[in-house]
Motif scaffolding. Sequence first.
Motif, PDB file in Angstrom:
ATOM      1  N   ALA A  91       0.825  -1.207   0.000  1.00  0.00           N
ATOM      2  CA  ALA A  91       0.000   0.000   0.000  1.00  0.00           C
ATOM      3  C   ALA A  91       0.862   1.260   0.000  1.00  0.00           C
ATOM      4  CB  ALA A  91      -0.938  -0.011   1.204  1.00  0.00           C
ATOM      5  N   ALA A  92       1.962   1.243   0.750  1.00  0.00           N
ATOM      6  CA  ALA A  92       2.850   2.415   0.784  1.00  0.00           C
ATOM      7  C   ALA A  92       3.493   2.639  -0.580  1.00  0.00           C
ATOM      8  CB  ALA A  92       3.919   2.234   1.857  1.00  0.00           C
ATOM      9  N   ALA A  93       3.854   1.569  -1.265  1.00  0.00           N
ATOM     10  CA  ALA A  93       4.420   1.707  -2.605  1.00  0.00           C
ATOM     11  C   ALA A  93       3.383   2.210  -3.595  1.00  0.00           C
ATOM     12  CB  ALA A  93       4.985   0.369  -3.072  1.00  0.00           C
ATOM     13  N   GLY A  94       2.115   1.900  -3.318  1.00  0.00           N
ATOM     14  CA  GLY A  94       1.050   2.333  -4.205  1.00  0.00           C
ATOM     15  C   GLY A  94       0.618   3.762  -4.000  1.00  0.00           C
ATOM     16  N   TRP A  95       0.998   4.370  -2.874  1.00  0.00           N
ATOM     17  CA  TRP A  95       0.667   5.778  -2.596  1.00  0.00           C
ATOM     18  C   TRP A  95       1.868   6.382  -1.879  1.00  0.00           C
ATOM     19  CZ3 TRP A  95      -4.302   7.804  -3.863  1.00  0.00           C
ATOM     20  CH2 TRP A  95      -4.505   9.140  -3.502  1.00  0.00           C
ATOM     21  N   PRO A  96       2.994   6.572  -2.600  1.00  0.00           N
ATOM     22  CA  PRO A  96       4.266   6.857  -1.932  1.00  0.00           C
ATOM     23  C   PRO A  96       4.595   8.327  -1.744  1.00  0.00           C
ATOM     24  CG  PRO A  96       4.658   6.445  -4.237  1.00  0.00           C
ATOM     25  CD  PRO A  96       3.173   6.329  -4.029  1.00  0.00           C
ATOM     26  N   GLY A  97       3.697   9.241  -2.107  1.00  0.00           N
ATOM     27  CA  GLY A  97       4.068  10.636  -2.052  1.00  0.00           C
ATOM     28  C   GLY A  97       5.105  10.949  -3.117  1.00  0.00           C
ATOM     29  N   LEU A  98       5.844  12.025  -2.922  1.00  0.00           N
ATOM     30  CA  LEU A  98       6.827  12.461  -3.910  1.00  0.00           C
ATOM     31  C   LEU A  98       8.267  12.186  -3.477  1.00  0.00           C
ATOM     32  CD1 LEU A  98       5.179  15.867  -4.850  1.00  0.00           C
ATOM     33  CD2 LEU A  98       4.836  13.612  -5.885  1.00  0.00           C
ATOM     34  N   GLU A  99       8.476  11.964  -2.184  1.00  0.00           N
ATOM     35  CA  GLU A  99       9.804  11.626  -1.656  1.00  0.00           C
ATOM     36  C   GLU A  99       9.642  10.516  -0.631  1.00  0.00           C
ATOM     37  OE1 GLU A  99      12.620  15.030  -0.827  1.00  0.00           O
ATOM     38  OE2 GLU A  99      10.686  16.092  -0.756  1.00  0.00           O
ATOM     39  N   GLY A 105      13.987   1.913  10.561  1.00  0.00           N
ATOM     40  CA  GLY A 105      12.904   0.950  10.343  1.00  0.00           C
ATOM     41  C   GLY A 105      11.572   1.584   9.971  1.00  0.00           C
ATOM     42  N   TRP A 106      11.540   2.900   9.868  1.00  0.00           N
ATOM     43  CA  TRP A 106      10.324   3.617   9.466  1.00  0.00           C
ATOM     44  C   TRP A 106      10.417   4.009   8.004  1.00  0.00           C
ATOM     45  CZ3 TRP A 106       6.209   4.841  12.858  1.00  0.00           C
ATOM     46  CH2 TRP A 106       6.435   4.480  14.193  1.00  0.00           C
ATOM     47  N   PHE A 107       9.308   3.840   7.279  1.00  0.00           N
ATOM     48  CA  PHE A 107       9.222   4.271   5.886  1.00  0.00           C
ATOM     49  C   PHE A 107       8.563   5.642   5.865  1.00  0.00           C
ATOM     50  CE2 PHE A 107       7.061   4.227   1.636  1.00  0.00           C
ATOM     51  CZ  PHE A 107       8.226   4.245   0.873  1.00  0.00           C
ATOM     52  N   LEU A 108       9.318   6.636   5.424  1.00  0.00           N
ATOM     53  CA  LEU A 108       8.859   8.018   5.451  1.00  0.00           C
ATOM     54  C   LEU A 108       8.417   8.452   4.060  1.00  0.00           C
ATOM     55  CD1 LEU A 108      10.651   7.646   8.015  1.00  0.00           C
ATOM     56  CD2 LEU A 108      11.299  10.033   7.766  1.00  0.00           C
ATOM     57  N   ARG A 109       7.294   9.182   4.009  1.00  0.00           N
ATOM     58  CA  ARG A 109       6.782   9.703   2.743  1.00  0.00           C
ATOM     59  C   ARG A 109       6.456  11.185   2.910  1.00  0.00           C
ATOM     60  NH1 ARG A 109       1.859   5.592   1.901  1.00  0.00           N
ATOM     61  NH2 ARG A 109       2.132   5.308   4.146  1.00  0.00           N
ATOM     62  N   GLY A 218      -1.961  16.257  -8.526  1.00  0.00           N
ATOM     63  CA  GLY A 218      -1.746  15.424  -9.704  1.00  0.00           C
ATOM     64  C   GLY A 218      -0.481  14.605  -9.608  1.00  0.00           C
ATOM     65  N   ALA A 219       0.585  15.215  -9.085  1.00  0.00           N
ATOM     66  CA  ALA A 219       1.848  14.493  -8.954  1.00  0.00           C
ATOM     67  C   ALA A 219       1.747  13.387  -7.913  1.00  0.00           C
ATOM     68  CB  ALA A 219       2.965  15.473  -8.589  1.00  0.00           C
ATOM     69  N   VAL A 220       1.062  13.659  -6.806  1.00  0.00           N
ATOM     70  CA  VAL A 220       0.895  12.636  -5.770  1.00  0.00           C
ATOM     71  C   VAL A 220       0.059  11.468  -6.307  1.00  0.00           C
ATOM     72  CG1 VAL A 220      -0.099  12.147  -3.501  1.00  0.00           C
ATOM     73  CG2 VAL A 220       1.186  14.259  -3.868  1.00  0.00           C
ATOM     74  N   LEU A 221      -1.020  11.775  -7.007  1.00  0.00           N
ATOM     75  CA  LEU A 221      -1.854  10.723  -7.578  1.00  0.00           C
ATOM     76  C   LEU A 221      -1.083   9.885  -8.591  1.00  0.00           C
ATOM     77  CD1 LEU A 221      -5.095  12.814  -8.112  1.00  0.00           C
ATOM     78  CD2 LEU A 221      -4.985  10.705  -6.773  1.00  0.00           C
ATOM     79  N   GLY A 222      -0.151  10.502  -9.310  1.00  0.00           N
ATOM     80  CA  GLY A 222       0.578   9.802 -10.358  1.00  0.00           C
ATOM     81  C   GLY A 222       1.843   9.118  -9.903  1.00  0.00           C
ATOM     82  N   ALA A 223       2.084   9.058  -8.606  1.00  0.00           N
ATOM     83  CA  ALA A 223       3.316   8.452  -8.087  1.00  0.00           C
ATOM     84  C   ALA A 223       3.084   6.998  -7.695  1.00  0.00           C
ATOM     85  CB  ALA A 223       3.825   9.245  -6.885  1.00  0.00           C
ATOM     86  N   VAL A 224       4.074   6.151  -7.957  1.00  0.00           N
ATOM     87  CA  VAL A 224       4.060   4.753  -7.535  1.00  0.00           C
ATOM     88  C   VAL A 224       5.507   4.287  -7.475  1.00  0.00           C
ATOM     89  CG1 VAL A 224       3.918   3.771  -9.871  1.00  0.00           C
ATOM     90  CG2 VAL A 224       2.957   2.494  -7.930  1.00  0.00           C
ATOM     91  N   VAL A 225       5.815   3.356  -6.584  1.00  0.00           N
ATOM     92  CA  VAL A 225       7.162   2.794  -6.473  1.00  0.00           C
ATOM     93  C   VAL A 225       7.126   1.373  -7.014  1.00  0.00           C
ATOM     94  CG1 VAL A 225       8.980   2.064  -4.900  1.00  0.00           C
ATOM     95  CG2 VAL A 225       7.803   4.230  -4.498  1.00  0.00           C
ATOM     96  N   ALA A 226       7.858   1.131  -8.098  1.00  0.00           N
ATOM     97  CA  ALA A 226       7.988  -0.203  -8.678  1.00  0.00           C
ATOM     98  C   ALA A 226       6.621  -0.859  -8.888  1.00  0.00           C
ATOM     99  CB  ALA A 226       8.871  -1.088  -7.798  1.00  0.00           C
ATOM    100  N   GLY A 227       5.724  -0.117  -9.519  1.00  0.00           N
ATOM    101  CA  GLY A 227       4.387  -0.645  -9.744  1.00  0.00           C
ATOM    102  C   GLY A 227       3.754  -0.058 -10.985  1.00  0.00           C
ATOM    103  N   THR A 228       2.463  -0.325 -11.136  1.00  0.00           N
ATOM    104  CA  THR A 228       1.697   0.127 -12.300  1.00  0.00           C
ATOM    105  C   THR A 228       0.437   0.824 -11.824  1.00  0.00           C
ATOM    106  OG1 THR A 228       2.494  -1.744 -13.620  1.00  0.00           O
ATOM    107  CG2 THR A 228       0.522  -0.607 -14.416  1.00  0.00           C
TER     108      THR A 228
END
Length: 329
Positions: A91-99, A105-109, A218-228
């Motif tokens: 889920a985090a990879a699917g909505w990863p923000g811009l950075e 051990g924490w995943f920051l977005r 728009g940029a946040v909606l269009g972001a994904v990490v290693a996905g489609t």
Amino acid sequence: MTTDHPVTTDNPAGAPIPLGTRVVVRYRLPAGYSHPMTDVIGDLVSLEPVVVVRTAEKKLVQISPSTVVALKALSARPIRIAEIRSLEHAAAAGWPGLEQAWIDGWFLRAGGGFTGRANSATPLGPRGTVGHPHDPDVRARLREWFAERGLPLRLLLPDRLVPTPEGWVPSGNRVQVMAADLDNVPLPPSVGPVVVSPEPDGDWLSLYRGGDLPEVAGAVLGAVVAGTLGFGRIGPPGARPVAIGRAAITDAPDGRRWIGLSAIEVAPEHRRRGVGTLLSGSLLGWGRELGATHAYVQIEGDNTASRELYSGLGFVDHHRYGYVTEPVG
């Protein structure tokens, strides 16, 4: 269910048991068996024209409705902590923000302040590697990363991963995560009237949140990490859509490929006509064609309509998460 031999369901609410529910079915055996009836436990796949249950071993058991004595919903299988962490990774990879960054051990977005998910820290590191925010050094490192981006330190805390730090302030509603095995979801044979595009256009954005969006949306909606990503819509091009939705396909550490649905919106004049169900089912079918095996949705607060929609598609409760922010002073 339409049949000359209706199935008896032990459901206190009196409503049909949704597909995907874990059930036990008692049914009569043919003459000649040593006992007259038997039971099968598994996920309900179909009620007609035959009752179909998928067992834990992935075996499909088909049962004639005329032989069913009772069909009872069971409580969902307990969700393991590792499964929660794994889904939250996808889920985090699917909505990863811009950075993004990993700290203790924490995943920051960070996503310019648009949406809680895209501007928070989630404890997704392996067990035993996540620093506790009560540790002043851990807290300082997390705070510094967000402060450099003009954001407060906000934690997204899924159930059972990390205890809520004492004194931190809850922010926003708790979110219910629902999930489904796509083998249990009744999907349309094709996307039908749903058009899926790799990015949202202006008409799509005009329906999302009523079109009241910050520039960074728009940029946040269009972001994904290693996905489609897929942006679905119902309605002719060049006009405000009847319905929209966003789908993100990402992989989890346990090998499952998830499709996450978000931004599902139906124009007010077209609601309560099954449009949301059609759109959601079509996006899930699109995801399965691209290899997705499981699906999730994140429902904020007490959104009864969304829960009913996804329960009807075979989704069940998986876990919840909430936000807390660092106390001032």
